[in-house]
Motif scaffolding. Structure first.
Motif, PDB file in Angstrom:
ATOM      1  N   GLY A  30       0.869  -1.198   0.180  1.00  0.00           N
ATOM      2  CA  GLY A  30      -0.041  -0.021  -0.021  1.00  0.00           C
ATOM      3  C   GLY A  30       0.851   1.094   0.008  1.00  0.00           C
ATOM      4  N   TRP A  31       0.184   2.489   0.151  1.00  0.00           N
ATOM      5  CA  TRP A  31       1.010   3.663   0.042  1.00  0.00           C
ATOM      6  C   TRP A  31       1.641   3.972   1.435  1.00  0.00           C
ATOM      7  N   ASP A  32       2.792   4.273   1.373  1.00  0.00           N
ATOM      8  CA  ASP A  32       3.362   4.814   2.723  1.00  0.00           C
ATOM      9  C   ASP A  32       3.561   6.378   2.596  1.00  0.00           C
ATOM     10  N   PHE A  33       3.079   7.038   3.472  1.00  0.00           N
ATOM     11  CA  PHE A  33       3.081   8.414   3.772  1.00  0.00           C
ATOM     12  C   PHE A  33       3.673   8.965   4.757  1.00  0.00           C
ATOM     13  N   THR A  34       4.666   8.098   5.470  1.00  0.00           N
ATOM     14  CA  THR A  34       5.518   8.429   6.989  1.00  0.00           C
ATOM     15  C   THR A  34       6.619   9.252   6.630  1.00  0.00           C
ATOM     16  N   GLY A  35       6.938   9.662   5.425  1.00  0.00           N
ATOM     17  CA  GLY A  35       8.185  10.322   5.222  1.00  0.00           C
ATOM     18  C   GLY A  35       8.251  11.642   5.250  1.00  0.00           C
ATOM     19  N   ALA A  36       9.305  12.430   5.126  1.00  0.00           N
ATOM     20  CA  ALA A  36       9.142  13.672   5.424  1.00  0.00           C
ATOM     21  C   ALA A  36      10.548  14.577   4.304  1.00  0.00           C
ATOM     22  N   THR A  37       9.842  15.122   3.300  1.00  0.00           N
ATOM     23  CA  THR A  37      10.845  15.619   2.217  1.00  0.00           C
ATOM     24  C   THR A  37      10.454  17.090   2.025  1.00  0.00           C
ATOM     25  N   ASN A  38      11.184  17.802   1.386  1.00  0.00           N
ATOM     26  CA  ASN A  38      11.005  19.239   1.021  1.00  0.00           C
ATOM     27  C   ASN A  38      10.724  20.141   2.389  1.00  0.00           C
ATOM     28  N   LYS A  39      11.271  19.921   3.465  1.00  0.00           N
ATOM     29  CA  LYS A  39      10.676  20.463   4.762  1.00  0.00           C
ATOM     30  C   LYS A  39      10.930  21.864   4.812  1.00  0.00           C
ATOM     31  N   GLU A  40      11.879  22.512   4.359  1.00  0.00           N
ATOM     32  CA  GLU A  40      11.971  23.722   4.356  1.00  0.00           C
ATOM     33  C   GLU A  40      10.961  24.371   3.279  1.00  0.00           C
ATOM     34  N   GLU A  41      10.938  23.942   2.417  1.00  0.00           N
ATOM     35  CA  GLU A  41       9.736  24.378   1.389  1.00  0.00           C
ATOM     36  C   GLU A  41       8.402  24.458   2.097  1.00  0.00           C
TER      37      GLU A  41
END
Length: 564
Positions: A302-313
């Motif tokens: 299934g889809w995993d949404f637990t990451g963190a990217t482009n935090k400053e943006e």
């Protein structure tokens, strides 16, 4: 962790004329609104095509004549198109103008009728909400007065009624208390209870998340003008009933203000719903948001949404559009050395409490004027008062525990909690096993030092639970800048001593002191008496018995006069 995406709060600018960066529109390049999407037309050009393809959610419509691209209506899309020479239709121009308005730096913002003075940073918070048209996320750190700022904006707009305040159940009474203290004109404040809707008559309606789904349809009929939802991170889960109910309620309400010190508790996916409720044009497509800021990927199951990217943006987009956030360190010069808050909590054993209270009042009245009898039965007086105190703590324990949990989850800061009874201390230690230490009469001197060291230096230990007499003196607990009292001692001297476990050399923050008291109970009466006696603190500490005549006599005199 919100700290991971935090930068400096956007600088406050003077609001004069909107500062919009535009490029002169090029012939044939235009953007209009069609069926709630942006219709993008342009003469073919590889450069322009690459620009359009950079817009989140863009889609090519090859079956239409003429062929064209579309994209969700969002401030990002409008900014890209405007910057690259597209002529915008009036609807998109308005969206661009609204999102370019900055907060006016007002040293003395005037709020007619406001019943208290705001700190300078709080005035800027109200100015921010106003600049955003009453659709904003106030994400100040806990203890900086988000409730007051939200109410101040309501006072600034007395014409915008009815207003709905949505919050956790244990904060409903506190919102009612603060509203009475802040708003002028004595607005009718109505607290909704239970799951069976009844007539809504209030100007300020207070309801909790747990029962909202049963009330949504009824609340929609009153055509509310403002929704303030406190502890907004409660709607972080898409599947939760309270999230669905909050989203449904917010539709059609002109002004929506979210309050939370942690719009993102663990990961960026948790901030999507808050942003959607405030401004659904900011991140119009869930999957675009999830891919860009959550590192969304399919893991085979299934889809995993637990990451963190482009935090400053993400942080930049939030502060440029809907969010203002200040930490205590940012506004420390504005704050006094201590801030006091009283949080009333509704008893869940009120029937039992009122029965014992009525018997106590009758007992006191029967002995009124019989001095010898009063002296002889002082022990009985004390026993009855103690029974009321224990009923109070029993009746508020569930909600008080939830308040502590919310505090620890909200900002990651440590907390010191003081109580009187061993059962209270033990209950908290069981509830917060693994993240709490305690000091009461049963803890040896060696173990006390170990508990203090753990609290001061171990980041995993978030809660210190202390008996007021055993832990109220001689300890340094500066790892926390917040103290909560679940039970009260008999003298203000013990209170001040306990407060000062955090307010010592080495403390760099304002100390927040919270009193979690059972509403309309003996706890409130004791608090009033203690407050009166603060002014003669030295005399109390130096001259009178710390547990007997002064406060008890005053308390009994109050009941003799029919006080509650």
């Amino acid at each position: 962790d919100l700290a991971e995406i935090e930068g400096e709060v956007a600088p406050v600018k003077t609001q004069s004329t909107p500062t919009v960066t535009r490029t002169t529109a090029k012939p044939g390049k235009k953007a209009t609104v069609l069926d709630n999407r942006i219709k993008i037309e342009f003469p073919f050009n590889p450069e322009t095509l690459d620009i359009v393809k950079s817009i989140p959610g863009r889609r090519f419509n090859g079956d239409a004549y003429p062929k064209h691209w579309t994209a969700p209506v969002s401030i990002d899309a409008v900014k890209i198109l405007s910057k690259n020479g597209f002529a915008l239709d009036p609807q998109l121009e308005v969206l661009l103008e609204q999102n370019q308005i900055t907060v006016e730096e007002v040293k003395e913002i005037k709020i007619p009728g406001l019943k208290l003075d705001l700190f300078p940073y709080q005035k800027k918070g109200v100015a921010f909400i106003e600049a955003k048209g009453g659709r904003a996320l106030l994400a100040d750190e806990m203890g900086l007065g988000k409730t007051i700022q939200g109410l101040a904006w309501l006072q600034l707009h007395p014409e915008k009624r009815p207003a709905i305040i949505l919050c956790p159940s244990h904060l409903k009474l506190n919102w009612a208390k603060e509203a009475k203290a802040v708003l002028s004109g004595k607005p009718e404040i109505q607290i909704l209870q239970g799951t069976k809707p009844y007539e809504i008559t209030g100007e300020i309606i207070i309801i909790n998340y747990d029962i909202l789904s049963k009330w949504v349809d009824t609340l929609k009929t009153i055509q509310a003008q403002v929704l303030i939802f406190d502890e907004a991170h409660y709607i972080k889960s898409n599947s939760a009933q309270r999230t669905k109910a909050t989203k449904s309620l917010a539709k059609g309400i002109p002004h929506v203000i979210a309050l939370t010190g942690t719009p993102i508790v663990n990961r960026p996916i948790e901030g999507f719903n808050i942003a959607q409720v405030i401004n659904n044009k900011l991140f119009p497509n869930f999957m675009d948001y999830a891919r860009k800021y959550c590192g969304a990927h399919h893991n085979g199951f299934g889809w995993d949404f637990t990451g963190a990217t482009n935090k400053e943006e993400l942080h930049k987009k939030l502060v440029e559009s809907i969010m203002i956030r200040r930490k205590k360190a940012d506004v420390l010069p504005d704050l006094p050395s201590k801030l006091y808050s009283y949080t009333p909590i509704k008893l869940d054993n009120e029937k039992e409490y009122r029965k014992v209270e009525a018997d106590f009042i009758r007992f006191v009245k029967e002995t009124k004027g019989k001095e010898a009898a009063i002296k002889a039965s002082r022990a009985e007086h004390l026993a009855k008062i103690e029974a009321l105190k224990q009923l109070s703590i029993q009746g508020k324990m569930k909600q008080a525990t939830q308040w502590i949990r919310d505090f620890l989850d909200a900002n990651g800061n440590k907390l010191v909690v003081f109580a009187v009874h061993k059962t209270t201390v033990d209950h908290l230690m069981e509830e917060f096993k693994g993240e709490a230490v305690k000091i009461d009469g049963s803890v040896s001197a060696t173990k006390r030092n170990e508990a203090v060291e753990e609290f001061q230096n171990n980041p995993k230990v978030k809660l210190f639970v202390g008996n007021i007499q055993a832990a109220g003196t001689g300890l340094t607990l500066t790892a926390a800048s917040s103290v909560a009292f679940l039970e009260l001692p008999w003298t203000p001297g013990e209170l001040v001593q306990a407060e000062d476990r955090c307010h010592r050399i080495g403390q760099k923050n304002t100390v927040n002191v919270y009193y979690l008291l059972a509403a309309d109970s003996i706890e409130e009466k004791i608090a009033e008496i203690l407050d009166e006696k603060r002014s003669v603190l030295d005399a109390i500490i130096d001259g009178k018995d710390q547990q007997d005549i002064g406060t008890l006599t005053k308390l009994m005199e109050s009941y003799e006069k029919g006080g509650k």
